[in-house]
Design an enzyme around this catalytic site. Structure first.
Site, PDB file in Angstrom:
ATOM      1  N   ASP A 298       0.858  -1.182   0.000  1.00 54.99           N
ATOM      2  CA  ASP A 298       0.000   0.000   0.000  1.00 54.99           C
ATOM      3  C   ASP A 298       0.895   1.233   0.000  1.00 54.99           C
ATOM      4  O   ASP A 298       1.918   1.250   0.673  1.00 54.99           O
ATOM      5  CB  ASP A 298      -0.880   0.026   1.260  1.00 54.99           C
ATOM      6  CG  ASP A 298      -2.220  -0.635   1.009  1.00 54.99           C
ATOM      7  OD1 ASP A 298      -2.515  -0.918  -0.159  1.00 54.99           O
ATOM      8  OD2 ASP A 298      -2.952  -0.880   1.975  1.00 54.99           O
ATOM      9  N   ASP A 605      -4.132  -2.404   5.596  1.00 56.27           N
ATOM     10  CA  ASP A 605      -4.540  -1.894   6.896  1.00 56.27           C
ATOM     11  C   ASP A 605      -6.050  -1.846   7.076  1.00 56.27           C
ATOM     12  O   ASP A 605      -6.525  -1.569   8.167  1.00 56.27           O
ATOM     13  CB  ASP A 605      -3.958  -0.495   7.145  1.00 56.27           C
ATOM     14  CG  ASP A 605      -4.407   0.511   6.097  1.00 56.27           C
ATOM     15  OD1 ASP A 605      -5.210   0.143   5.215  1.00 56.27           O
ATOM     16  OD2 ASP A 605      -3.944   1.666   6.154  1.00 56.27           O
ATOM     17  N   ASP A 609      -8.989  -4.709   2.606  1.00 58.58           N
ATOM     18  CA  ASP A 609      -7.790  -5.453   2.212  1.00 58.58           C
ATOM     19  C   ASP A 609      -7.839  -6.924   2.619  1.00 58.58           C
ATOM     20  O   ASP A 609      -6.993  -7.701   2.186  1.00 58.58           O
ATOM     21  CB  ASP A 609      -6.537  -4.826   2.854  1.00 58.58           C
ATOM     22  CG  ASP A 609      -6.264  -3.422   2.356  1.00 58.58           C
ATOM     23  OD1 ASP A 609      -6.495  -3.177   1.162  1.00 58.58           O
ATOM     24  OD2 ASP A 609      -5.828  -2.587   3.165  1.00 58.58           O
TER      25      ASP A 609
END
Length: 863
Positions: A298, A605, A609
């Site tokens: 990310d 996070d 996800d």
């Protein structure tokens, strides 16, 4: 917020709900319970087998040969102690991220763990809180960010009667809410039900060890029974000798310390990572992460710190051409951080005859830029004859007044609040808070009209080619552009006011972590392919990744253009940066990479996800992320610091490298014992070892040295093929030992006819060859390794001399002494020769275009 008149649940009501199971409990604890630890270390197949063997030797009166059980007990106790120690440490670390909630019970406010919330609890939420359970707003008004649930970063207004979903964040306001769902009934739990189905992530180490143990478990009992039958019924040995010989053979085939060594090595690795603020929730993931060849990152929280800063403030001038040079000098850009005005902008100010300000008030009202900002001889902005609507001083004044009114809480708002001061010299008519419907915020001033901030396409939905062009040019440099627009009219409800014109551009950028370039460079050097994934514009993400030092950052793609599985497979193979990625596409990316035979690690996070994290071979989550993501993760970075990743990789390498060398030593004993058992069944008269002799060989040549050598820091890159590596190291020594023992058996059976001389000679030669195998497997020998190996040699031969009677050793005839001397002299050379021959044979087989039988066989073993 008005004072709440309700009193909340009573203690009796809370207790009743707890008894009914209506508690917001976590269904996925980080570690096993103490009961599970003891049970899984004690109640194992090999422990039961060892217990049965001990009972057998006790029943036939061979008490000294039951001493091997002491080693088994010690192994079990050490395993339990290490796991309990790890559990305590990991549990303490997990408590650091435990969420707290403020509730109203019996008329008083209490701060409790979110896992202790019960149905119908009265919950107080304020800015910055994460909603711990689905709730309904009773009083107050808040804005929440549901990006962890939906992937959308917009703030949503929640008023009385509206529902809040667990996992969302409160960005502004305060509210009193009532919990309507707990535990598995929460919205976040329902959408992650697929992810919460337990999936053991693939581990070559675990799979290989399981294959070894499963094979041994299948052959060990029937071979032991056949040996007993041969000794007792065919060779005519007594019941005592038949049982003792059978027990010795079975003990030799049991790798009693391999499971313990693996568990201890993984546990010590997890404990070492706790010192780096890293919580390991599945031990074998340490090994998996050390093997990954593709890492999906990310942007936010990994490359960037999750915060933003205002790099430039630019008065809007129609027709301005932005000519940002390629590879702009970073030292020039440094002067713009924290809001300092660039020289080019100062030049524009002077040309327009305006006085720019730094934002600090002086006696004359504002300090001008003249004399404080130097001109740059090379301007990057070609300015037309048009003049800006507002001077820098006026922009500062407007923004200072807006900042005193707007209370938004997000990364962008924080950056603006930090950049601009606060003033209240412009009377306010009303505030326009940010809304996901409007995509902008602003303030309507009674005398100055309306000022709005937002993205160009939302403030000017009918289009403004010049403005959008300027914003796009800045976007290519990794900058996020906010437009400040002004209208002399006051806006009505949610409509844009008439006469709206752009007056200023704010260029913001994500703050790149200081250690991000170093971390990315580490993975580049290790041959790990990095994929940066974000929901932002791919051009902006690419520019940020390039600043952080990502190789191939210019190979980016807009995920909205990926429509088929074939497009996805092509994209993951060719691109390194992905923008505007949806949660489902993250999962598809991981699956596509795995289809291409990559070992994939995924960082994330949010709840959006979790499906991708679940599919990845190893999942890493920042501690600031959602509970759903942390529950499914293998590794949690407690300080959300991506710089800990290299340490995790190194710990994984240390564990795997040490375990595979140790496994080679255990497998030598297993292969040798199995071959010797077969030889005895078909050609021998008596098995040449007693259990106590095998116990000493195992302790001095395998158990103790491998345990001590497993503490070494070996960070060498791991090659695939755990079983292949172990087999290639174990086979030469096992075959050599078997050949030596078989030679001694033939001589004793045909010449000396002495079982005592047979076991003594075999004991000495086997121990010596094991020491030689240690030198081969652990080559090259460091000072530490030499100390361990030579120390074990001394202990072995010292015990052979001092406790001969206990070990059932006797004297050797001269001819046998000569044979033993010859075997001990040349067998280490034979081990090295066979090792080199096996390795070269394997390499040649894999170099051929058409693989031979050996290569195909070893590939099957490797898998």
């Amino acid at each position: 917020m008005k004072e709440v008149t309700m009193t909340g649940l009573t203690n009796e009501q809370v207790q009743q709900r707890i008894e009914e199971g209506k508690v917001n409990a976590n269904e996925n604890p980080n570690t096993r319970s103490y009961k599970q630890i003891v049970r899984e270390n004690v109640l194992t197949f090999f422990n039961f087998l060892n217990l049965a063997l001990m009972i057998m030797v006790l029943l036939v009166g061979s008490y000294k040969n039951s001493m091997f059980m002491g080693i088994i007990v010690i192994n079990t106790v050490i395993g339990i102690i290490q796991e309990v120690r790890a559990k305590k440490t990991l549990d303490k670390l997990a408590i650091l991220t435990e969420s707290k909630a403020v509730v109203l019970r019996e008329g008083k406010k209490w701060t409790i763990s979110t896992e202790k919330l019960v149905l119908d609890d009265i919950l107080f939420l304020k800015t910055g809180d994460q909603v711990p359970a689905d709730a309904k707003v009773l009083e107050g008004s808040i804005e929440v960010n549901e990006s962890l649930l939906t992937g959308e970063s917009d703030n949503l207004q929640k008023n009385e009667g509206d529902e809040l979903f667990s996992g969302s964040f409160v960005t502004s306001g305060e509210a009193c809410c009532q919990v309507i769902h707990v535990g598995k009934d929460n919205y976040a739990s329902q959408i992650t039900s697929e992810a919460k189905e337990f999936k053991r992530h693939n581990s070559e180490l675990r799979n290989s060890l399981n294959a070894i143990l499963k094979t041994i478990s299948v052959i060990i009992v029937p071979m032991g029974m056949l040996l007993f039958y041969k000794q007792y019924y065919i060779a005519g040995n007594g019941i005592r000798d038949a049982v003792v010989n059978m027990v010795a053979a079975v003990l030799g085939m049991i790798p009693e310390g391999l499971v313990l060594l693996t568990s201890v090595a993984l546990t010590l690795g997890a404990l070492a990572l706790t010192r780096k603020n890293t919580l390991v929730q599945e031990l074998y993931c340490i090994e998996t992460l050390a093997r990954v060849d593709t890492l999906c990152l990310d942007k936010t929280g990994t490359i960037t710190a999750g915060t933003m800063c205002v790099e430039q403030v630019q008065p809007y001038v129609e027709g301005m051409e932005i000519k940002a040079p390629d590879g702009a000098n970073e030292s020039e850009n440094e002067s713009t951080i924290n809001g300092t005005v660039e020289p080019e902008l100062a030049a524009a100010e002077v040309k327009s005859g305006t006085a720019a300000a730094t934002g600090l008030p002086t006696e004359s009202g504002m300090e001008t830029l003249e004399g404080t900002v130097q001109r740059n001889t090379e301007t990057d902005l070609a300015i037309s004859s048009a003049q800006p609507e507002l001077t820098m001083g006026e922009i500062e004044r407007v923004m200072a007044n807006m900042m005193s009114v707007l209370k938004d809480k997000n990364a962008t708002a924080d950056a603006l609040h930090k950049r601009f001061s606060r003033r209240t010299d412009m009377p306010v008519d009303h505030c326009i808070p940010f809304s996901s419907d409007r995509k902008y915020s602003g303030v309507a001033f009674k005398e100055e009209g309306t000022y709005l901030m937002g993205a160009a396409q939302f403030l000017f939905p009918d289009g403004n080619e010049d403005l959008i062009g300027q914003c796009a040019a800045y976007g290519k440099e990794g900058l996020r552009v906010l437009v400040l627009a002004h209208s002399p009219n006051l806006n009505q409800e949610n409509e844009l006011p008439e006469g709206l014109k752009p007056v200023a551009l704010f260029m913001l950028t994500d703050i790149i972590r200081d250690n991000a370039p170093e971390t990315l460079a580490f993975f580049k050097d290790q041959g790990v392919d990095l994929k940066v994934i974000s929901g932002d514009d791919p051009v902006t993400v690419s520019a940020i990744a390039k600043k952080a030092g990502l190789e191939k950052a210019d190979k980016y793609i807009d995920a909205t253009t990926i429509t088929t599985p074939e497009d996805m497979e092509r994209a993951v193979a060719e691109c390194s940066v992905f923008g505007r990625v949806t949660p489902q596409q993250k999962k598809e990316m991981v699956l596509a990479l795995q289809k291409q035979k990559h070992t994939v690690a995924m960082t994330g996070d949010g709840v959006n996800d979790v499906l991708a994290l679940k599919e990845a071979d190893c999942s890493v989550v920042m501690a600031e992320g959602s509970d759903a993501a942390k529950n499914i993760a293998n590794v949690v970075l407690m300080d959300s610091n991506f710089a800990a990743m290299p340490e995790i990789v190194n710990q994984g390498r240390r564990v795997v490298n040490n375990i595979r060398t140790a496994a080679s030593m255990f497998l030598i004993k297993t292969i040798f014992s199995a071959l010797l058992c077969l030889i005895t069944i078909f050609w021998g008269e008596s098995y040449p070892f007693e259990p106590i002799q095998m116990s000493l060989i195992s302790a001095c040549a395998v158990g103790i040295p491998t345990f001590l050598l497993a503490q070494e820091n070996n960070f060498n890159k791991i090659e695939s093929g755990f079983l292949r590596y172990v087999f290639m190291n174990a086979f030469p020594a096992a075959v050599t030992i078997t050949g030596c023992v078989f030679t001694i058996m033939l001589v004793c059976q045909n010449v000396y006819h002495s079982n005592v001389m047979l076991s003594t000679a075999c004991f000495l030669v086997t121990g010596w060859n094991y020491m030689a195998a240690l030198k081969t497997v652990y080559a090259p020998l460091s000072k530490y390794r030499k100390t361990i190996i030579y120390g074990m040699q001394f202990i072995f031969f010292f015990a052979a001399v001092c406790v001969q009677n206990l070990l059932a050793l006797g004297s050797l005839e001269f001819g046998m002494i000569i044979l033993v001397f010859i075997l001990m002299t040349f067998s280490p050379v034979v081990i090295e020769v066979i090792t080199e021959w096996c390795r070269s044979l394997y390499d040649k087989a894999h170099e051929r275009e058409k693989k031979g039988l050996i290569a195909l066989f070893l590939e099957k073993v490797q898998k």
